[in-house]
Design an enzyme around this catalytic site. Structure first.
Site, PDB file in Angstrom:
ATOM      1  N   SER A  59       8.049 -11.383  -9.756  1.00  0.00           N
ATOM      2  CA  SER A  59       8.599 -10.511  -8.713  1.00  0.00           C
ATOM      3  C   SER A  59       7.512  -9.513  -8.301  1.00  0.00           C
ATOM      4  O   SER A  59       6.665  -9.124  -9.117  1.00  0.00           O
ATOM      5  CB  SER A  59       9.800  -9.744  -9.267  1.00  0.00           C
ATOM      6  N   TYR A 116      18.073  -1.022   4.066  1.00  0.00           N
ATOM      7  CA  TYR A 116      16.920  -1.805   4.530  1.00  0.00           C
ATOM      8  C   TYR A 116      16.061  -0.990   5.510  1.00  0.00           C
ATOM      9  O   TYR A 116      14.826  -0.966   5.416  1.00  0.00           O
ATOM     10  CB  TYR A 116      17.483  -3.069   5.177  1.00  0.00           C
ATOM     11  N   LYS A 173      12.170  -0.058   4.975  1.00  0.00           N
ATOM     12  CA  LYS A 173      11.181  -0.605   5.913  1.00  0.00           C
ATOM     13  C   LYS A 173      10.351   0.496   6.566  1.00  0.00           C
ATOM     14  O   LYS A 173       9.146   0.339   6.756  1.00  0.00           O
ATOM     15  CB  LYS A 173      11.899  -1.437   6.983  1.00  0.00           C
ATOM     16  N   HIS A 205     -18.049  26.701  15.944  1.00  0.00           N
ATOM     17  CA  HIS A 205     -19.168  25.775  15.854  1.00  0.00           C
ATOM     18  C   HIS A 205     -20.045  25.997  14.626  1.00  0.00           C
ATOM     19  O   HIS A 205     -21.051  25.331  14.466  1.00  0.00           O
ATOM     20  CB  HIS A 205     -20.020  25.878  17.122  1.00  0.00           C
TER      21      HIS A 205
HETATM   22  P1  NAI Z   1      12.645 -15.262   3.911  1.00  0.00           P
HETATM   23  O1  NAI Z   1      13.885 -14.986   3.177  1.00  0.00           O
HETATM   24  O2  NAI Z   1      12.524 -16.582   4.610  1.00  0.00           O
HETATM   25  O3  NAI Z   1      11.421 -15.076   2.967  1.00  0.00           O
HETATM   26  C1  NAI Z   1      11.326 -14.026   2.062  1.00  0.00           C
HETATM   27  C2  NAI Z   1      10.791 -14.564   0.758  1.00  0.00           C
HETATM   28  O4  NAI Z   1      10.606 -13.484  -0.177  1.00  0.00           O
HETATM   29  C3  NAI Z   1      11.723 -15.546   0.070  1.00  0.00           C
HETATM   30  O5  NAI Z   1      11.067 -16.773  -0.165  1.00  0.00           O
HETATM   31  C4  NAI Z   1      12.098 -14.857  -1.236  1.00  0.00           C
HETATM   32  O6  NAI Z   1      12.244 -15.772  -2.355  1.00  0.00           O
HETATM   33  C5  NAI Z   1      10.941 -13.955  -1.476  1.00  0.00           C
HETATM   34  N1  NAI Z   1      11.267 -12.826  -2.338  1.00  0.00           N
HETATM   35  C6  NAI Z   1      12.398 -12.083  -2.339  1.00  0.00           C
HETATM   36  N2  NAI Z   1      12.346 -11.160  -3.318  1.00  0.00           N
HETATM   37  C7  NAI Z   1      11.141 -11.295  -3.938  1.00  0.00           C
HETATM   38  C8  NAI Z   1      10.519 -10.626  -5.013  1.00  0.00           C
HETATM   39  N3  NAI Z   1      11.106  -9.607  -5.631  1.00  0.00           N
HETATM   40  N4  NAI Z   1       9.308 -11.041  -5.392  1.00  0.00           N
HETATM   41  C9  NAI Z   1       8.699 -12.083  -4.769  1.00  0.00           C
HETATM   42  N5  NAI Z   1       9.267 -12.755  -3.761  1.00  0.00           N
HETATM   43  C10 NAI Z   1      10.484 -12.376  -3.347  1.00  0.00           C
HETATM   44  O7  NAI Z   1      12.465 -14.092   4.960  1.00  0.00           O
HETATM   45  P2  NAI Z   1      11.515 -13.892   6.233  1.00  0.00           P
HETATM   46  O8  NAI Z   1      12.355 -13.801   7.415  1.00  0.00           O
HETATM   47  O9  NAI Z   1      10.393 -14.803   6.221  1.00  0.00           O
HETATM   48  O10 NAI Z   1      11.014 -12.399   5.966  1.00  0.00           O
HETATM   49  C11 NAI Z   1       9.735 -12.062   5.542  1.00  0.00           C
HETATM   50  C12 NAI Z   1       9.589 -10.553   5.663  1.00  0.00           C
HETATM   51  O11 NAI Z   1       9.724 -10.169   6.999  1.00  0.00           O
HETATM   52  C13 NAI Z   1      10.635  -9.764   4.900  1.00  0.00           C
HETATM   53  O12 NAI Z   1      10.042  -8.618   4.344  1.00  0.00           O
HETATM   54  C14 NAI Z   1      11.616  -9.366   5.973  1.00  0.00           C
HETATM   55  O13 NAI Z   1      12.325  -8.200   5.633  1.00  0.00           O
HETATM   56  C15 NAI Z   1      10.710  -9.165   7.131  1.00  0.00           C
HETATM   57  N6  NAI Z   1      11.337  -9.254   8.460  1.00  0.00           N
HETATM   58  C16 NAI Z   1      11.728 -10.458   8.961  1.00  0.00           C
HETATM   59  C17 NAI Z   1      12.323 -10.516  10.203  1.00  0.00           C
HETATM   60  C18 NAI Z   1      12.681 -11.811  10.810  1.00  0.00           C
HETATM   61  O14 NAI Z   1      13.066 -11.813  11.998  1.00  0.00           O
HETATM   62  N7  NAI Z   1      12.579 -12.910  10.107  1.00  0.00           N
HETATM   63  C19 NAI Z   1      12.631  -9.311  10.964  1.00  0.00           C
HETATM   64  C20 NAI Z   1      12.110  -8.114  10.377  1.00  0.00           C
HETATM   65  C21 NAI Z   1      11.515  -8.114   9.157  1.00  0.00           C
END
Ligand code: NAI
Length: 737
Positions: free
Chosen positions: A73, A162, A166, A516
């Site tokens: 993690s 969240y 963020k 200055h």
């Molecule tokens: P996702 O859920 O597809 O990927 C996130 C990954 O982080 C998952 O594979 C999960 O297993 C891993 N994860 C969760 N907790 C963890 C931990 N403690 N240690 C290691 N890995 C861990 O999500 P996505 O959409 O790809 O999001 C990526 C980032 O972008 C996140 O931080 C999310 O909050 C942010 N984000 C995404 C948006 C979107 O539209 N997809 C919008 C705004 C922010």
């Protein structure tokens, strides 16, 4: 050239799926060694599996890329970095991407909902980044990405936990950007939008499918590349679009008066103004932000002093500045005199960076040099006394806090080359006062005379912070406006370093402002250290133009205009970029080390080398013929020996104005390699011409035939009249004018 990550080691957290997976694949495809971290949790942070990370590592390796998996993690930050070090020996890039959601309306948010979100997003990013920090610092390279979200920037229903985490990451990034800068560690923040399992619950399926993670990854790669100098930025990115965000701050309103309690009613009454974004500013750092508070303090405090005056005390808050336009405009300041000799000229030349290292500079540094001259921009020195001596504060209608005065712009026009000694008198007039909302601009016109003769004209644009809002106009036809440079690349660039003691030296020319030199005074003004005088950079830029386009001839400089944009720190290098457009040289000056523009909209007007046209000099009330002689002097320097052979005579000139003999010149084309000097010939000239300044100009411009001038009595000749034919050899070059 394509962007390569060969030799770079990149850690992407949460790279088992979604955006993180896309980043890992993209980095690996461009040669990076990638640590694919993923805990394999579910969207709420529950569960654990190595499958997600393993799959991405396999994908990378199948394409010939380099990757290892890490299943910890992000709360075990050290372990993630250790994996990078064990597998690849270093860590260059950290993309903090791992994330979970625990959306709840605020009232139903449990401690666990709150804590888990903070732990994974904010605390996890902190722990991973801290583990990498010293490695990056030691290797003097690091690129860090924080992943924020629109929910944090704007708020979003059901995402209190969240949103807080963020935007916490943005705050973290802002400070890392500052602390990392000097180690070449850059930290930027993205707020992405992409279809993933996090968004599939809130977006329709076709949108999830079309907002592909591959439309986000290229920004992350660019921000993490060596070539990218962006640091501390915040970007929204998605669908192939990228935009940058920044803070904006309204002009605001002061809602308290000296020695009186600040009341909520005053806040209420000024609310519209407080929230009015007209003329908003865009502070980019704590110093800029604090500066306004400092300004308010001194503004309110100085009001307190004025408070003894019953009219000022009665003034409403809405017009704290105390500017009475009708009274102030047109007011003359008491005249000032300035006596100087070669010492001041030389001191000034040293102050604006002239050096004996450059042989061309000697004429400005050595009083015994045959062409010893005063730099044209020295013209600002006699005139600034009007302001330095506190003249402005005595002007009726201008009750302003003069500790809040910034030098905004400067215009200088010369009507004749500056003398190297003498006594000059300056008369200053308030030409106009402009209301810029955030402050007032005072246009101060200063004419400087030697006896009755106008030598130069200065216009100081003085910005008084916080003194706006008095209901004046924003622009004035009296203002000498800055002009933008042409769009093309500059025609010439000169880079010149200032010394650590440049300001300490420049101030000896008469600007004694402690800003200055005194670090504590500079700190009060919101600066890290004492700053260079704007007029010092102005002097640097002007002499760069003079050298580049006017052969270091001070008589060529007609006028210069600059706008002071940002301070220069002593020791930084000035980069003057120049564009020639006829006789106008546009300039822009930057600090080379930071690329920050410090002088903008600037230009120098030169007298044309072959165009002593009356309008170039007429305004001066000086003699138009001066320039022609200056040009003859230059020609003699170039072609003297040849002319001596063909002409072999000494010509005397007496130039009259309004019937009085006002200047004498000697053109010696008999002795040595020829010379020109102002004054009578030491001996007997072969031929002497007497002519009025106007008729002289007519003759050299070919508008008046010399024979006709002679017969009509406009040109008087003594001595060997036949030699006047040879005169043509010298004047011929001007016949085309
Ligand atoms: P996702 O859920 O597809 O990927 C996130 C990954 O982080 C998952 O594979 C999960 O297993 C891993 N994860 C969760 N907790 C963890 C931990 N403690 N240690 C290691 N890995 C861990 O999500 P996505 O959409 O790809 O999001 C990526 C980032 O972008 C996140 O931080 C999310 O909050 C942010 N984000 C995404 C948006 C979107 O539209 N997809 C919008 C705004 C922010």
């Amino acid at each position: 050239m394509s962007l390569s990550f060969e030799e770079r080691v990149v850690l992407v957290t949460g790279a088992g799926r979604g955006l993180g997976r896309e980043y890992a694949l993209a980095f690996a495809e461009r040669g990076a060694s990638v640590v694919v971290n993923d805990l394999g949790a579910d969207t709420k942070g529950g569960g654990k599996s190595s499958a997600a990370a393993d799959k991405v590592v396999e994908e990378i390796r199948a394409k010939g890329g380099k990757a290892v998996a890490n299943y910890d993690s992000v709360e075990d930050g050290e372990k993630l970095i250790q994996t990078a070090l064990d597998a690849f020996g270093r860590i260059d890039v950290v993309v903090n991407n791992a994330g979970i959601l625990r959306d709840r309306s605020f009232a139903r948010t449990s401690d666990l909902d709150w804590d888990l979100i903070q732990r994974v997003h904010l605390r996890g990013s902190f722990l991973v980044t801290r583990a990498a920090w010293n490695h990056m610092k030691n290797q003097k390279f690091g690129r860090i990405i924080m992943t924020a979200s629109a929910a944090g920037i704007y708020g979003n229903f059901g995402q209190a936990n969240y949103s807080a985490a963020k935007l916490g990451m943005l705050g973290l990034a802002n400070t890392l950007a500052i602390e990392g800068r000097k180690y070449n560690i850059h930290c930027n923040t993205i707020a992405p939008v992409a279809g993933s399992r996090l968004t599939e619950t809130i977006m329709p399926p076709d949108l999830v499918a079309s907002l592909k993670p591959e439309y986000v990854a290229p920004l992350v790669l660019w921000l993490c590349h060596d070539q990218c100098q962006e640091n501390g930025g915040l970007f929204e990115v998605g669908a192939g679009w990228i935009g940058k965000l920044r803070w904006e701050r309204s002009q605001g309103r002061i809602v308290r008066q000296a020695n009186q309690p600040m009341k909520p009613e005053a806040v209420r009454d000024q609310w519209d103004k407080i929230c009015d974004f007209t003329d908003a500013t865009k502070p980019t750092n704590v110093q800029e932000s604090l500066q306004s508070f400092m300004s308010v303090l001194s503004q309110v405090e100085s009001e307190g002093e004025v408070g003894a005056n019953p009219t000022a005390a009665a003034a409403s808050l809405a017009s704290t500045s105390g500017i009475n336009l009708a009274e102030a405009v047109g007011q003359k300041l008491p005249p000032t005199t300035f006596s100087f000799n070669h010492t001041q000229c030389i001191l000034y030349a040293l102050g604006v960076g002239m050096s004996t290292k450059d042989p061309d500079h000697l004429r400005f540094l050595y009083e015994g040099h045959p062409d010893f001259s005063c730099l044209p921009t020295f013209g600002v020195i006699p005139s600034q006394a009007a302001m330095m001596d506190g003249g402005l504060s005595s002007v009726p209608g201008l009750s302003i806090d003069f500790t809040q005065v910034l030098h905004g712009e400067q215009y200088l026009e010369l009507y004749k080359p500056l003398p190297t000694s003498g006594k000059l008198t300056s008369e200053a007039t308030i030409a106009d006062v402009l209301d810029k909302g955030s402050g007032a601009v005072i246009l101060l016109d200063v004419n400087t005379y030697s006896g009755d003769e106008l030598v130069c004209y200065n216009q100081f644009s003085v910005f008084v912070v916080g003194a706006g809002g008095f209901g004046g106009k924003r622009t004035s036809e009296k203002a000498k406006a800055p002009l933008p440079p042409p769009q093309r690349a500059p025609d010439a660039v000169v880079i010149d370093s200032t010394t650590r003691d440049q300001a300490a030296l420049y101030r000896l020319s008469g600007d004694w402002n402690p800003l200055h030199i005194d670090p504590s005074f500079a700190a009060m003004g919101g600066f890290k250290a004492p700053i260079l005088h704007g007029l010092c950079s102005f002097g640097f830029a002007a002499r760069h133009v003079l050298k580049q386009f006017a052969d270091n001839d001070p008589s060529r400089m007609k006028a210069i205009k600059v706008r002071f944009v940002k301070p220069v720190m002593p020791g930084q290098s000035l980069q003057t970029e120049m564009w020639k457009e006829g006789n106008r040289i546009h300039i822009q000056c930057k600090v080379k080390e930071t690329d920050a523009v410090v002088l903008s909209g600037a230009y120098v007007d030169l007298h044309a080398i072959s165009d002593p046209s009356p309008e170039n000099f007429a305004q001066g009330g000086g003699l138009q013929s001066e320039l022609v002689f200056a040009e003859i002097g230059r020609r003699i320097k170039d072609l003297g020996s040849e002319l001596v052979k063909t002409v072999n005579a000494v010509f005397g000139w007496e130039i009259t104005k309004d019937g009085k003999n006002t200047a004498q010149w000697t053109i010696d084309l008999k002795n040595g390699s020829g010379s020109l000097h102002k004054g009578p010939y030491n001996g007997k000239a072969d031929v002497t011409f007497t002519v009025s300044d106007e008729d002289f100009m007519e003759v050299v411009q070919g508008k008046l035939n010399p024979q006709k001038a002679f017969f009509s009595g406009k040109l008087k000749v003594r001595g060997n009249i036949m030699l006047s034919q040879k005169l043509e050899v010298i004047l011929k070059v001007y016949a085309k004018l």
